[in-house]
Design an enzyme around this catalytic site. Sequence first.
Site, PDB file in Angstrom:
ATOM      1  N   ASP A  75      23.283  -0.006  52.989  1.00 29.21           N
ATOM      2  CA  ASP A  75      23.195   0.404  54.395  1.00 29.21           C
ATOM      3  C   ASP A  75      24.306   1.379  54.765  1.00 29.21           C
ATOM      4  O   ASP A  75      24.108   2.280  55.579  1.00 29.21           O
ATOM      5  CB  ASP A  75      23.261  -0.827  55.301  1.00 29.21           C
ATOM      6  CG  ASP A  75      21.959  -1.615  55.288  1.00 29.21           C
ATOM      7  OD1 ASP A  75      20.948  -1.085  54.791  1.00 29.21           O
ATOM      8  OD2 ASP A  75      21.967  -2.763  55.768  1.00 29.21           O
ATOM      9  N   GLY A  76      25.487   1.208  54.165  1.00 34.50           N
ATOM     10  CA  GLY A  76      26.579   2.126  54.440  1.00 34.50           C
ATOM     11  C   GLY A  76      26.260   3.550  54.005  1.00 34.50           C
ATOM     12  O   GLY A  76      26.637   4.520  54.672  1.00 34.50           O
TER      13      GLY A  76
END
Length: 265
Positions: A45-46
């Site tokens: 997700d980062g």
Amino acid sequence: MKFAITSRGDSNSTSYVYRIKEYLIDFNLTYDEENPDIVISIGGDGTLLCAFHRYSSRLDKTAFVGIHTGHLGFYADWVPEEIEKLVIAIAKTPFQVVEYPLLEVIIRYKNDAKESKYLALNESAVKCSEGTLVMDVDIGGQHFERFRGDGLCMSTPSGSTAYNKALGGAIIHPAISAIQLAEIASINNRVFRTIGSPLILPAHHTCLLKAVSDNNFYITIDHLNVLHKDVKSIQYRVSEQRIRFARFRPFPFWKRVHDSFISSE
């Protein structure tokens, strides 16, 4: 169609970058890091958050799709074993677009300095540079409360599963155009009181945080954390812009929630 690829940068993710790039070029797609129609995020997700901020100036022209190479990514639909399947889908299939709400953040400063404007996909948190955060909270143009505590977090529906969830906030389906304000360790006693519950604000409501004493605040925009000095106010509202995800198959939101937080498989 033009495409770009972003990667977490580890050796495993980087190896998939080369494979996908080669496959798609063989299908006569054009690699274009500046003006892509679709951005493929490889990592977690980062990594997708970084891709979002990199291409935030062309959200109406660019769609995102994620491949997770570690733990299950909340924004990632695909796993490395499905790369060939995804490549064929990108090259041969018109994709559906799913749009999620974004958070607009406007930071205004004292002495008429130029305001700062940001978009957040997950959330924005505010903490004092030293000691307790004291902020007046206005909602819809009316004073709501004076907050005292460690900080405040405003999240989007998709970001409601991130920091907001850890603060006891509700999980909101991204079909709902709203933002959510959650407290971070508020002070509540006989003298100082806050609502003590997360607040869900509709798209037509604006939340304004106004500095009371200290004017220097650490303000996060997703993964970015910056000290802003001489802050007068921080304005939050649902942005008119939205992020676009490329969907090549169904992946219901509640299945994402289940797979991320409940499933042990």
